[in-house]
Scaffold this motif. Structure first.
Motif, PDB file in Angstrom:
ATOM      1  N   TYR A 269      40.892  -8.842  48.792  1.00 17.72           N
ATOM      2  CA  TYR A 269      41.639  -7.621  48.501  1.00 17.72           C
ATOM      3  C   TYR A 269      41.760  -7.507  46.981  1.00 17.72           C
ATOM      4  O   TYR A 269      42.221  -8.437  46.316  1.00 17.72           O
ATOM      5  N   ASP A 270      41.345  -6.368  46.455  1.00 13.47           N
ATOM      6  CA  ASP A 270      41.491  -6.080  45.025  1.00 13.47           C
ATOM      7  C   ASP A 270      42.567  -5.005  44.906  1.00 13.47           C
ATOM      8  O   ASP A 270      42.280  -3.809  45.011  1.00 13.47           O
ATOM      9  N   TRP A 271      43.816  -5.437  44.692  1.00 13.48           N
ATOM     10  CA  TRP A 271      44.950  -4.503  44.682  1.00 13.48           C
ATOM     11  C   TRP A 271      45.283  -4.068  43.264  1.00 13.48           C
ATOM     12  O   TRP A 271      45.251  -4.870  42.346  1.00 13.48           O
ATOM     13  N   TYR A 272      45.605  -2.781  43.129  1.00 13.04           N
ATOM     14  CA  TYR A 272      45.756  -2.119  41.819  1.00 13.04           C
ATOM     15  C   TYR A 272      44.395  -2.187  41.113  1.00 13.04           C
ATOM     16  O   TYR A 272      44.286  -2.603  39.965  1.00 13.04           O
ATOM     17  N   CYS A 273      43.367  -1.748  41.824  1.00 10.77           N
ATOM     18  CA  CYS A 273      41.979  -2.055  41.459  1.00 10.77           C
ATOM     19  C   CYS A 273      41.406  -1.153  40.381  1.00 10.77           C
ATOM     20  O   CYS A 273      40.303  -1.424  39.887  1.00 10.77           O
ATOM     21  N   GLY A 274      42.092  -0.064  40.004  1.00 12.64           N
ATOM     22  CA  GLY A 274      41.518   0.842  39.028  1.00 12.64           C
ATOM     23  C   GLY A 274      40.194   1.406  39.515  1.00 12.64           C
ATOM     24  O   GLY A 274      40.061   1.779  40.678  1.00 12.64           O
ATOM     25  N   TYR A 275      39.197   1.431  38.637  1.00 15.31           N
ATOM     26  CA  TYR A 275      37.897   1.986  39.030  1.00 15.31           C
ATOM     27  C   TYR A 275      36.946   0.919  39.577  1.00 15.31           C
ATOM     28  O   TYR A 275      35.752   1.141  39.684  1.00 15.31           O
ATOM     29  N   GLY A 276      37.515  -0.246  39.947  1.00 14.83           N
ATOM     30  CA  GLY A 276      36.752  -1.227  40.711  1.00 14.83           C
ATOM     31  C   GLY A 276      36.143  -2.372  39.946  1.00 14.83           C
ATOM     32  O   GLY A 276      35.196  -3.010  40.434  1.00 14.83           O
ATOM     33  N   VAL A 277      36.691  -2.706  38.781  1.00 15.49           N
ATOM     34  CA  VAL A 277      36.078  -3.732  37.936  1.00 15.49           C
ATOM     35  C   VAL A 277      35.933  -5.062  38.663  1.00 15.49           C
ATOM     36  O   VAL A 277      34.824  -5.617  38.773  1.00 15.49           O
ATOM     37  N   PHE A 278      37.042  -5.613  39.174  1.00 15.50           N
ATOM     38  CA  PHE A 278      36.977  -6.925  39.822  1.00 15.50           C
ATOM     39  C   PHE A 278      36.243  -6.851  41.159  1.00 15.50           C
ATOM     40  O   PHE A 278      35.366  -7.672  41.447  1.00 15.50           O
ATOM     41  N   VAL A 289      35.076  -6.685  50.528  1.00 17.01           N
ATOM     42  CA  VAL A 289      36.034  -6.392  49.461  1.00 17.01           C
ATOM     43  C   VAL A 289      36.710  -5.064  49.786  1.00 17.01           C
ATOM     44  O   VAL A 289      36.038  -4.093  50.144  1.00 17.01           O
ATOM     45  N   HIS A 290      38.046  -5.049  49.663  1.00 12.76           N
ATOM     46  CA  HIS A 290      38.805  -3.816  49.894  1.00 12.76           C
ATOM     47  C   HIS A 290      39.719  -3.579  48.704  1.00 12.76           C
ATOM     48  O   HIS A 290      40.674  -4.323  48.477  1.00 12.76           O
ATOM     49  N   GLY A 291      39.413  -2.555  47.917  1.00 14.43           N
ATOM     50  CA  GLY A 291      40.227  -2.214  46.761  1.00 14.43           C
ATOM     51  C   GLY A 291      41.261  -1.161  47.112  1.00 14.43           C
ATOM     52  O   GLY A 291      40.977  -0.224  47.861  1.00 14.43           O
ATOM     53  N   VAL A 292      42.456  -1.310  46.564  1.00 16.08           N
ATOM     54  CA  VAL A 292      43.543  -0.347  46.792  1.00 16.08           C
ATOM     55  C   VAL A 292      44.127   0.051  45.438  1.00 16.08           C
ATOM     56  O   VAL A 292      44.412  -0.802  44.600  1.00 16.08           O
ATOM     57  N   GLU A 293      44.317   1.344  45.241  1.00 13.24           N
ATOM     58  CA  GLU A 293      44.757   1.887  43.957  1.00 13.24           C
ATOM     59  C   GLU A 293      45.490   3.209  44.195  1.00 13.24           C
ATOM     60  O   GLU A 293      45.123   3.980  45.087  1.00 13.24           O
ATOM     61  N   SER A 294      46.544   3.463  43.422  1.00 15.19           N
ATOM     62  CA  SER A 294      47.349   4.670  43.615  1.00 15.19           C
ATOM     63  C   SER A 294      46.771   5.895  42.920  1.00 15.19           C
ATOM     64  O   SER A 294      47.126   7.025  43.269  1.00 15.19           O
ATOM     65  N   SER A 295      45.901   5.716  41.940  1.00 15.24           N
ATOM     66  CA  SER A 295      45.317   6.844  41.214  1.00 15.24           C
ATOM     67  C   SER A 295      44.092   7.368  41.955  1.00 15.24           C
ATOM     68  O   SER A 295      43.102   6.648  42.121  1.00 15.24           O
ATOM     69  N   PRO A 312      27.216  -2.525  49.771  1.00 15.30           N
ATOM     70  CA  PRO A 312      27.651  -2.097  51.100  1.00 15.30           C
ATOM     71  C   PRO A 312      28.954  -2.717  51.598  1.00 15.30           C
ATOM     72  O   PRO A 312      29.588  -2.171  52.514  1.00 15.30           O
ATOM     73  N   ASN A 313      29.378  -3.838  51.023  1.00 21.12           N
ATOM     74  CA  ASN A 313      30.515  -4.574  51.603  1.00 21.12           C
ATOM     75  C   ASN A 313      31.830  -4.306  50.885  1.00 21.12           C
ATOM     76  O   ASN A 313      32.787  -5.075  51.010  1.00 21.12           O
ATOM     77  N   VAL A 314      31.896  -3.207  50.118  1.00 24.29           N
ATOM     78  CA  VAL A 314      33.117  -2.892  49.395  1.00 24.29           C
ATOM     79  C   VAL A 314      33.579  -1.481  49.745  1.00 24.29           C
ATOM     80  O   VAL A 314      32.757  -0.582  49.931  1.00 24.29           O
ATOM     81  N   ARG A 315      34.892  -1.323  49.891  1.00 27.23           N
ATOM     82  CA  ARG A 315      35.455   0.008  50.119  1.00 27.23           C
ATOM     83  C   ARG A 315      36.756   0.125  49.341  1.00 27.23           C
ATOM     84  O   ARG A 315      37.364  -0.883  48.953  1.00 27.23           O
ATOM     85  N   PHE A 316      37.182   1.374  49.130  1.00 26.76           N
ATOM     86  CA  PHE A 316      38.356   1.629  48.314  1.00 26.76           C
ATOM     87  C   PHE A 316      39.274   2.633  49.005  1.00 26.76           C
ATOM     88  O   PHE A 316      38.809   3.581  49.633  1.00 26.76           O
ATOM     89  N   THR A 317      40.580   2.395  48.875  1.00 30.65           N
ATOM     90  CA  THR A 317      41.593   3.242  49.491  1.00 30.65           C
ATOM     91  C   THR A 317      42.591   3.691  48.429  1.00 30.65           C
ATOM     92  O   THR A 317      43.012   2.880  47.599  1.00 30.65           O
ATOM     93  N   CYS A 318      42.974   4.957  48.485  1.00 34.25           N
ATOM     94  CA  CYS A 318      44.003   5.467  47.580  1.00 34.25           C
ATOM     95  C   CYS A 318      45.361   5.332  48.264  1.00 34.25           C
ATOM     96  O   CYS A 318      45.617   5.973  49.287  1.00 34.25           O
ATOM     97  N   ALA A 319      46.219   4.489  47.739  1.00 29.43           N
ATOM     98  CA  ALA A 319      47.554   4.266  48.316  1.00 29.43           C
ATOM     99  C   ALA A 319      48.443   3.598  47.284  1.00 29.43           C
ATOM    100  O   ALA A 319      47.972   2.794  46.470  1.00 29.43           O
TER     101      ALA A 319
END
Length: 411
Positions: A269-278, A289-295, A312-319
């Motif tokens: 989990y990449d939380w507060y991930c911004g534009y996905g650097v980590f 990998v699942h990134g979560v970011e409020s912006s 293919p194994n990464v996704r991002f959620t706005c929350a």
């Protein structure tokens, strides 16, 4: 709590390290004063690093924090490092004035209209000086009265300028276009200029913001900022959070991998991930990998990066991550988490949810040193302890550092 800033400033005052003379216009204001925001600016950078390392160890000890900090990691650039900067536009008797927000001896806010700030690349100061000259002119004062902030961000090669407006009127359009032409003619690295409405001055662009501004308009140039990180070209919206000191970003990714020791069976989990650097940089080493970011702008940039790079194994959620929303993200003993929250830290319930879910480890980044004790105490109450603590100098010349803390369950 004993603050890091008070310890560091005390060490500077008592130090016998020689002070370096200012170069012409450095830290000097148009009112022939000197800016005092950066307490270590007159020190040699090597001397500053030694004092900061000593101050951090003293901070850790005085606040009785568990674990043993590693030596402070220096910034590749000790000066001229800031890839994000801003100036507030103050209303004064003489007219609109660009400056830093500084406190005088009585505790009142005052503008510090620095001609050349030595922690910023020279082109940043050139842009601010051009804007000041433009709004000083009678024909440009109407624009100056409607400006909240002028913001410069990007890389060391390309710059983006953002104009934060109190309100927009059709009559401002001509002035904004004139200013844009002046900036792009005089400062060649400028690749994009934008304006947006921010009536209440809430969107400062130097930290992670939950609220997107209205009326975002491209005046000139490219719509995205490009940064090469861990061999990947990542693009992001000018409205997305980006690091203050780009010279450290690749190092941060390398250190994150070193601390976490990724396993292909683990879920990140990449939380507060911004534009996905980590998340994007480390995706090859994890199962998912699942990134979560409020912006929203940052999340859209992260999704675009993953798609363009065919990961293919990464996704991002706005929350926004808080006590309620974390319940949507299941965790377990094969879960690893990176947390890189804004200065005010994580909301109540975030650390607690991760700990209750029996995660394998967490890498927590702190951009506010004085916020560390409170967050570490929460981790300890939940049965986690710091295994590695690494301060690094994200903000040379200032009285703050960033810190990377690896936490694992207490046996």
């Amino acid at each position: 709590m004993t603050s890091f800033a008070s310890i560091f400033r005390s060490l500077i005052r008592s130090s016998n390290e020689p002070r370096q003379p200012y170069k012409k216009y450095e830290c000097q204001t148009y009112h022939e004063e000197h800016c005092t925001i950066c307490p270590a600016i007159a020190l040699r950078y090597e001397a500053e690093v030694k004092l900061k390392d000593r101050a951090f160890k003293e901070f850790w000890s005085k606040n009785r924090l568990p674990g043993e900090p590693e030596p402070l990691a220096a910034s590749p650039l000790g000066r001229r490092y800031r890839t994000n900067s801003k100036r507030r536009v103050f209303t004064t008797r003489e007219g609109p004035l660009l400056g830093f927000t500084e406190m005088d001896r009585s505790g009142r806010i005052r503008p510090s209209d620095v001609i050349d700030c030595p922690i910023e690349p020279a082109d940043h100061s050139r842009i601010y000086n051009l804007v000041q000259q433009f709004i000083d002119d009678r024909s440009g004062r109407a624009l100056g009265r409607e400006l909240n902030y002028v913001i410069v961000k990007g890389s060391y090669e390309q710059l983006t300028v953002l104009l934060s407006l109190k309100r927009y009127t059709p009559s401002l359009n001509t002035l904004i276009n004139q200013l844009s032409k002046t900036i792009t003619r005089e400062v060649k690295p400028v690749a994009g200029i934008f304006s947006f409405l921010d009536e209440h001055s809430r969107y400062y662009m130097s930290d992670k913001a939950d609220v997107s501004p209205q009326g975002f308009r491209k005046i000139f140039g490219t719509s995205e900022i490009i940064e090469t990180i861990a061999g990947n070209k990542l693009a992001y919206s000018p409205l997305a959070f980006s690091q203050t000191n780009a010279s450290l970003i690749n190092w941060m990714v390398q250190k994150a991998a070193e601390f976490l020791k990724p396993n292909p069976q683990e879920k990140l989990y990449d939380w507060y991930c911004g534009y996905g650097v980590f998340g994007i940089s480390l995706a090859h080493a994890y199962k998912t990998v699942h990134g979560v970011e409020s912006s929203l702008e940052a999340v859209e940039s992260a999704k675009g990066n993953a798609s363009r790079l065919k990961i293919p194994n990464v996704r991002f959620t706005c929350a926004r991550l808080d006590r309620g929303t974390v319940l949507k993200f299941p965790v377990g003993n094969e879960t690893v988490v990176i947390l890189d929250p804004p200065r005010n830290g994580t909301d109540q319930g975030v650390i607690e949810w991760l700990a209750e879910g029996d995660i394998k480890k967490a890498l927590h980044l702190f951009c506010d040193t004085d916020g560390i004790p409170k967050e570490i105490e929460r981790w300890n109450r939940c049965g986690f302890r710091p295994v590695r603590v690494l301060p690094f100098d994200m903000f040379p010349a200032t009285d703050n550092v960033e810190t990377m803390v690896l936490l694992e369950p207490i046996d």
